[in-house]
Motif scaffolding. Structure first.
Motif, PDB file in Angstrom:
ATOM      1  N   GLY B  21     -62.254 -58.755  95.700  1.00 39.32           N
ATOM      2  CA  GLY B  21     -63.280 -58.784  94.671  1.00 39.32           C
ATOM      3  C   GLY B  21     -64.228 -59.897  94.999  1.00 39.32           C
ATOM      4  N   SER B  22     -65.178 -59.636  95.861  1.00 37.55           N
ATOM      5  CA  SER B  22     -66.037 -60.711  96.334  1.00 37.55           C
ATOM      6  C   SER B  22     -66.736 -61.401  95.168  1.00 37.55           C
ATOM      7  CB  SER B  22     -67.087 -60.162  97.290  1.00 37.55           C
ATOM      8  OG  SER B  22     -67.912 -61.211  97.729  1.00 37.55           O
ATOM      9  N   ARG B  23     -67.066 -60.608  94.175  1.00 38.42           N
ATOM     10  CA  ARG B  23     -67.768 -61.188  93.028  1.00 38.42           C
ATOM     11  C   ARG B  23     -66.883 -62.139  92.220  1.00 38.42           C
ATOM     12  NH1 ARG B  23     -69.594 -63.221  92.998  1.00 38.42           N
ATOM     13  NH2 ARG B  23     -69.431 -64.827  91.426  1.00 38.42           N
ATOM     14  N   SER B  24     -65.791 -61.639  91.696  1.00 37.44           N
ATOM     15  CA  SER B  24     -64.926 -62.459  90.849  1.00 37.44           C
ATOM     16  C   SER B  24     -64.208 -63.515  91.666  1.00 37.44           C
ATOM     17  CB  SER B  24     -63.904 -61.577  90.136  1.00 37.44           C
ATOM     18  OG  SER B  24     -63.002 -61.040  91.088  1.00 37.44           O
ATOM     19  N   ALA B  25     -64.053 -63.240  92.955  1.00 40.00           N
ATOM     20  CA  ALA B  25     -63.455 -64.262  93.812  1.00 40.00           C
ATOM     21  C   ALA B  25     -64.376 -65.460  93.903  1.00 40.00           C
ATOM     22  CB  ALA B  25     -63.171 -63.691  95.196  1.00 40.00           C
ATOM     23  N   GLN B  26     -65.684 -65.187  94.047  1.00 40.92           N
ATOM     24  CA  GLN B  26     -66.653 -66.273  94.083  1.00 40.92           C
ATOM     25  C   GLN B  26     -66.637 -67.061  92.786  1.00 40.92           C
ATOM     26  OE1 GLN B  26     -68.180 -67.722  96.270  1.00 40.92           O
ATOM     27  NE2 GLN B  26     -68.143 -66.319  98.009  1.00 40.92           N
ATOM     28  N   LYS B  27     -66.488 -66.356  91.695  1.00 36.78           N
ATOM     29  CA  LYS B  27     -66.467 -67.061  90.413  1.00 36.78           C
ATOM     30  C   LYS B  27     -65.302 -68.031  90.351  1.00 36.78           C
ATOM     31  CE  LYS B  27     -66.363 -66.682  85.446  1.00 36.78           C
ATOM     32  NZ  LYS B  27     -66.654 -65.904  84.264  1.00 36.78           N
ATOM     33  N   GLN B  28     -64.142 -67.541  90.713  1.00 36.05           N
ATOM     34  CA  GLN B  28     -62.968 -68.412  90.671  1.00 36.05           C
ATOM     35  C   GLN B  28     -63.114 -69.577  91.638  1.00 36.05           C
ATOM     36  OE1 GLN B  28     -59.346 -66.317  90.511  1.00 36.05           O
ATOM     37  NE2 GLN B  28     -58.067 -68.162  90.392  1.00 36.05           N
ATOM     38  N   LEU B  29     -63.858 -69.339  92.719  1.00 29.75           N
ATOM     39  CA  LEU B  29     -64.064 -70.414  93.679  1.00 29.75           C
ATOM     40  C   LEU B  29     -64.850 -71.574  93.054  1.00 29.75           C
ATOM     41  CD1 LEU B  29     -64.608 -69.672  97.383  1.00 29.75           C
ATOM     42  CD2 LEU B  29     -65.681 -71.690  96.376  1.00 29.75           C
ATOM     43  N   THR B  30     -65.935 -71.255  92.346  1.00 28.80           N
ATOM     44  CA  THR B  30     -66.683 -72.345  91.706  1.00 28.80           C
ATOM     45  C   THR B  30     -65.885 -72.956  90.562  1.00 28.80           C
ATOM     46  OG1 THR B  30     -67.891 -70.568  90.637  1.00 28.80           O
ATOM     47  CG2 THR B  30     -69.073 -71.853  92.257  1.00 28.80           C
ATOM     48  N   ARG B  31     -65.100 -72.124  89.932  1.00 22.39           N
ATOM     49  CA  ARG B  31     -64.225 -72.673  88.895  1.00 22.39           C
ATOM     50  C   ARG B  31     -63.340 -73.754  89.469  1.00 22.39           C
ATOM     51  NH1 ARG B  31     -60.597 -71.181  84.121  1.00 22.39           N
ATOM     52  NH2 ARG B  31     -58.660 -72.041  84.932  1.00 22.39           N
ATOM     53  N   GLU B  32     -62.752 -73.459  90.619  1.00 24.53           N
ATOM     54  CA  GLU B  32     -61.913 -74.462  91.254  1.00 24.53           C
ATOM     55  C   GLU B  32     -62.732 -75.661  91.715  1.00 24.53           C
ATOM     56  OE1 GLU B  32     -59.724 -72.295  94.199  1.00 24.53           O
ATOM     57  OE2 GLU B  32     -58.602 -71.284  92.608  1.00 24.53           O
ATOM     58  N   ARG B  33     -63.994 -75.387  92.079  1.00 28.63           N
ATOM     59  CA  ARG B  33     -64.840 -76.514  92.444  1.00 28.63           C
ATOM     60  C   ARG B  33     -65.026 -77.458  91.273  1.00 28.63           C
ATOM     61  NH1 ARG B  33     -68.326 -74.874  97.005  1.00 28.63           N
ATOM     62  NH2 ARG B  33     -69.628 -73.530  95.757  1.00 28.63           N
ATOM     63  N   LEU B  34     -65.168 -76.876  90.084  1.00 25.79           N
ATOM     64  CA  LEU B  34     -65.327 -77.721  88.899  1.00 25.79           C
ATOM     65  C   LEU B  34     -64.057 -78.536  88.643  1.00 25.79           C
ATOM     66  CD1 LEU B  34     -67.235 -75.215  86.602  1.00 25.79           C
ATOM     67  CD2 LEU B  34     -68.094 -77.399  87.450  1.00 25.79           C
ATOM     68  N   LEU B  35     -62.931 -77.877  88.735  1.00 26.37           N
ATOM     69  CA  LEU B  35     -61.667 -78.592  88.516  1.00 26.37           C
ATOM     70  C   LEU B  35     -61.514 -79.719  89.526  1.00 26.37           C
ATOM     71  CD1 LEU B  35     -59.346 -75.501  87.850  1.00 26.37           C
ATOM     72  CD2 LEU B  35     -60.213 -77.133  86.176  1.00 26.37           C
ATOM     73  N   ASN B  36     -61.780 -79.406  90.790  1.00 27.88           N
ATOM     74  CA  ASN B  36     -61.662 -80.424  91.824  1.00 27.88           C
ATOM     75  C   ASN B  36     -62.642 -81.563  91.613  1.00 27.88           C
ATOM     76  OD1 ASN B  36     -59.572 -79.853  93.724  1.00 27.88           O
ATOM     77  ND2 ASN B  36     -60.705 -78.001  94.268  1.00 27.88           N
ATOM     78  N   ALA B  37     -63.850 -81.209  91.157  1.00 30.29           N
ATOM     79  CA  ALA B  37     -64.844 -82.255  90.911  1.00 30.29           C
ATOM     80  C   ALA B  37     -64.307 -83.256  89.895  1.00 30.29           C
ATOM     81  CB  ALA B  37     -66.141 -81.627  90.417  1.00 30.29           C
TER      82      ALA B  37
END
Lengths: 226, 226
Positions: B21-37
DNA sequence: CATTATAGTGAACACTTGTTTACTCAATAT
DNA sequence: ATATTGAGTAAACAAGTGTTCACTATAATG
């Protein structure tokens, strides 16, 4: 709720006599107002590190710039609060020393006394709980030091009262260190108790008693390593 | 140090294949970016409750408004971090379960393993330590729950491994509760260790080992109240 | 009584904050 | 191939932030 409802500002200059050092006494008075303001703002459950300088001065009924006459920083105010917490804790020990321990049910009654003490001084314990892990490194360290002072004093008291007379001093300090962290942890739980739930309070108390019993049971069969 | 050095933004769209799911996968990726930030911003020792939404998005390389696609609140992000901490803790238990305990020196080696684990996952432990007492009430409660889950799981493991076989389950839970708070407290100490001071580290480790020994010594002579 | 030191004021500053709005534009669904 | 959806953007907003400065007024000092 905080601004300045016509009274607090005029109260800044004592209406009655200001006997000794009226000048520096007034200064210390507003200083305490700032400290109290910070404590008040945390009563809703907010952590110390989420407070802002302006909030504190507003709550204290003082203009922001006045803050700098007393502290250079919110951090510095925090350190002052740590010291106040230390005083509060030492008073607890002193009271316990003075009235001596009841002969039976020592643990349970001590826990009940402690529970009341935490509730009476909830503002200080709230601050300590919030800044113990969440504050700036300086504040964290200060709290850590205060806690170990407290633990050592407690160990000395146990030595003086001839409790656990066969244990060497460093073992007593170990035990008291564990007791203190357990106490601080319990304080956090006590503070977050829902008011309308006496059952939860009973369970918490019971758990706390049993944890301490466990520790002192260990202490009884402790022997020097090596 | 945080802005967007020409690479991270373009990385938002995966340069290589984005298979499922390239779309929702990308979403979760930025989500993790926020958590990591958020975790990154705490690495200097700041508490979670002192972070601002904009800081987090800045560090994540994302515009502030994008935050709301993932969380309604910093509080909500905090809750997600609590869950991540829970996963981290459970992994610790699972590893311990898998490799079994060494026959002798169980306590000391467990402590060493734990110490390394805390250092490896220091970002999660830092967050937990900071939000345990300092966060919003919701976050505090969530952490408390996660801790008690962990303690219960640990008790169950001890039962399964036939450690302390004569003790009833509720006694095991009591013991593990105390062990867990002691562990969390030790974690805070471990995180604040000065790097250039191996002596302090040794002392801390030793103290931690002895505290646990004390607890399990108590456990050996524990008997059901009443 | 005259002078000085200083706790607290009030206004201004340059920023940062959380949130909303209309928008773009690529991955999906039709 | 076309329409739809929605993750991320850009800009604006009102409000709040820490800090500074010249100031006032009063207690302390001479």
């Amino acid at each position: 709720m905080s601004a300045d409802p016509a009274g607090s500002t005029s109260a800044r200059r004592g209406s009655a006599a200001a006997p000794p050092g009226s000048r520096s006494a007034q200064k210390q008075l507003t200083r305490e107002r700032l400290l109290n303001a910070a404590l008040n703002l945390m009563e809703t459950g907010r952590g110390f590190s989420s407070l802002s300088l302006r909030e504190v001065t507003r709550e204290a009924g003082v203009v922001p710039a006045a803050f700098y006459r007393h502290f250079s920083d919110l951090d510095e105010l925090g350190l002052a609060l740590v010291e106040a917490c230390g005083v509060t804790l030492r008073r607890l020990l002193r009271d316990a020393r003075r009235q001596g321990l009841p002969p039976t049910q020592i643990l349970r009654s001590s826990v009940l006394i402690y529970k009341n003490y935490v509730k009476e001084n909830h503002r200080y314990f709230r601050f300590a709980a919030s800044a113990r892990g969440g504050g700036s490194p300086r504040i964290r360290k200060a709290i850590r030091i205060e806690e170990s002072h407290f633990a050592n004093e407690m160990a000395q008291d146990m030595r003086d009262m001839n409790l656990m007379p066969k244990l060497p001093m460093d073992a007593l300090e170990l035990i008291c260190g564990l007791v203190v962290t357990t106490m601080m942890n319990a304080a956090t739980d006590i503070l977050d108790l829902p008011e309308d739930q006496p059952q939860a309070e009973k369970e918490l108390t019971e758990n706390f008693v049993m944890q301490l019993r466990l520790i002192f049971l260990g202490a009884r069969s402790w022997k020097q390593p090596g």
